[in-house]
Scaffold this active site. Sequence first.
Site, PDB file in Angstrom:
ATOM      1  N   PRO A   1     -12.989   3.848 -74.671  1.00  0.00           N
ATOM      2  CA  PRO A   1     -12.388   4.133 -75.953  1.00  0.00           C
ATOM      3  C   PRO A   1     -13.204   3.561 -77.125  1.00  0.00           C
ATOM      4  CG  PRO A   1     -10.763   3.179 -74.449  1.00  0.00           C
ATOM      5  CD  PRO A   1     -12.093   3.061 -73.800  1.00  0.00           C
TER       6      PRO A   1
ATOM      7  N   HIS B   1     -12.624  -3.032 -59.079  1.00  0.00           N
ATOM      8  CA  HIS B   1     -13.549  -3.726 -59.985  1.00  0.00           C
ATOM      9  C   HIS B   1     -14.857  -2.951 -60.082  1.00  0.00           C
ATOM     10  CE1 HIS B   1     -11.706  -7.846 -60.771  1.00  0.00           C
ATOM     11  NE2 HIS B   1     -10.744  -7.017 -60.416  1.00  0.00           N
ATOM     12  N   GLU B   2     -15.537  -3.126 -61.221  1.00  0.00           N
ATOM     13  CA  GLU B   2     -16.743  -2.351 -61.563  1.00  0.00           C
ATOM     14  C   GLU B   2     -16.457  -0.851 -61.442  1.00  0.00           C
ATOM     15  OE1 GLU B   2     -17.177  -4.811 -58.932  1.00  0.00           O
ATOM     16  OE2 GLU B   2     -17.316  -6.274 -60.546  1.00  0.00           O
TER      17      GLU B   2
ATOM     18  N   GLU C   1     -10.844  -3.247 -63.259  1.00  0.00           N
ATOM     19  CA  GLU C   1     -11.518  -4.204 -64.129  1.00  0.00           C
ATOM     20  C   GLU C   1     -12.156  -3.372 -65.245  1.00  0.00           C
ATOM     21  OE1 GLU C   1     -14.185  -8.213 -63.577  1.00  0.00           O
ATOM     22  OE2 GLU C   1     -14.892  -6.400 -62.636  1.00  0.00           O
TER      23      GLU C   1
ATOM     24  N   GLU D   1     -13.358 -14.191 -65.504  1.00  0.00           N
ATOM     25  CA  GLU D   1     -14.422 -14.828 -64.714  1.00  0.00           C
ATOM     26  C   GLU D   1     -15.631 -15.195 -65.577  1.00  0.00           C
ATOM     27  OE1 GLU D   1     -14.473 -11.524 -62.075  1.00  0.00           O
ATOM     28  OE2 GLU D   1     -16.455 -10.854 -62.692  1.00  0.00           O
TER      29      GLU D   1
END
Length: 663
Positions: A191, A444-445, A463, A469
């Site tokens: 976005p 994630h990723e 994620e 982290e």
Amino acid sequence: MRLISHFSPLALGLLLLTACGSSEPTMEVSSPDGAIKFTLDNSADGLFYSVTDGGTDIVAPSRLGFILTDSVSLDRFDILKSKTFSHDETWETTWGESRYVRDHYNALLLEMKQAEGDLLVNLEVRVFDDGFGYRYIFPEQACDSLVIMDELTEFTLPAEAMTWAMSAENAYLEGYFENKPIAELDTVRTPLTVELPGKYLAIHEAALTDFPKMDLALVDSAALKSRLVPWSNGVAAYVATPFATPWRTMIIGDRPGDLVTSYLMLNLNEPCAIEDPSFCKPMKYIGVWWEMHLFKTFWYAGDAHGANTANVKRYIDFAAENGIPAVLVEGWNKGWEGHWPANDHFSFTDPYDDYDIDELSRYAAEKGVQLIMHHETAAWTSNYEAQLDTAYQYMKDHGMSNVKTGYVNQLMDGKEDHSSQYGVRHYRKVIENAARYGVNIDNHEPVMPTGLQRTYPNLMTQEGVRGQEHSAWDEDGGNPPVHTVLMPFTRGLAGPMDFTFGTFNYDNPNSPHARVQTTLAKELALYVVIYSPLQMASDLPENYAKHPDAFQFIRDVPVDWDMTVVPDAVIGDYVAIARKDRNSSDWYLGVITDEEPRALDIPLSFLDPEATYTAQIYADAPEADWVTNPTAYVITETTVSAADSLPVNLAAGGGTAVRFIKK
Ligand code: NOJ
């Protein structure tokens, strides 16, 4: 598990299409309230669209179309037919920020033919009261496959547009969002959030299922053009007709909060395809995770191996004692030695010798806790796809219904971008496979989310954000206080984020240069401000044990909501978000600030006007400050009603979390 066969939006669109005979085709469509007007203009120069809201220019004439292989342009069209239609339906979410969502729009469908050729392409536009979406549809035709090299879609905004943008350079979408005039953008991810005088916009996409992600490149001082993330051979997308592209979307609001409470992206995704999604259950979890990011223990075998049976039992005990339903365990499977992203053969059925998976599955079940599986693929997607059946069966055999997947590597299979059509196809395959096994995903990723959780609610969270982290070890010292204040208005607009906050201890001897840059009260407020149906309490059990009174808020806070409101916000300064629990009459409020301390009065008009509430307030103590005194908090109780405003004092980098219990 039976999946409902896929409903084809193409078929519906074409059924509704009627010939307009010799009359001029309709080229304009407005929102149901009449405020937003979407206008098309077709000429020998090409097809352009423009948008106004209440007479104010939002999008100046902007090109539509594609470049195909062999430099064939698909940007000049003969319009064959046009049709307008309307839709108004309220649907119930499987889980989410709002239980019910109204899908109310006026639509325009243009059936077109390439001016200098035979290719057929349709444009479908839907205009809602809170924005618009449009997509290209390649109907069934003689040409059954296309190779797209470039998309010409543009968004030409007013020159004074200010943006919050993340550079397209970061493969994992873990960059910062920076506040820049549009003229200073380069190539950015969506976005893309935009502020105009008195208006807030967000450009993104919906229903990305078999196409590359659309980045935006500045091509003129205020014109952004689609840049599809290509395959390694330079092709943007391989398309088999009939085919619909993802929706190109824009939310349009008057206040920052209007962006947060828009469900336009979900409305432009297909309804739930899982016949019985009752296994898609929102929940909180803890994990053998933060201790590894603090470098106290490690993913690989040895004396400091985190995922050993005794340590995991300690987490299971803590979860059971505190009503936390699940425990994530990373580093349970062999292969983490050395530079593990190079490991192209991770097995997802081969535990380390000190991880007794049978005993732990038994122990967790006895304690009423679930284990969350971890599949770090290191982005070796072929290796993962080859194990999709055995790995998911292994998970089910051990009583697990949730998996955290990971793709740490610059490229997939050493070759393709995570955001390319290759990546999008891979993620989609994993989601569909997981649905067949009744498994939920925390990815994630990922590629940037686009609302697929409506269709596949087992895609619980992702994620694709610079999460907590980074504050454990990042060379830059950790996410600055403004980062989470921006999240609801930027990355958060793409869907749930597995941000993993909940830090109660700010001292990390192994990475003294980095720190979680908040107060403890702000960590609590984030559970309301940042939305995810899977929400981690990421700190170590021993750190929570030091603050049992503050941990009570994490025990109490729900993860599934009936409705969401944004009582107050200034993007980049502070934000207050209130949400009503889906399973009780309680409301929750989270208020957070950047590095500035602030005194705010939050109107409580969202509460039931007929009721009074006990407000349990977790606030920064007067001496709190994220740098010098992050753990100073006070917990107070008072009685409030909808007619009140709540005075909120936020420390630098601070926050306030409130539970409202109906009396
Ligand atoms: C990156 C993920 O974001 C993180 O949560 C995980 O611990 C590591 N990869 C290892 O898989």
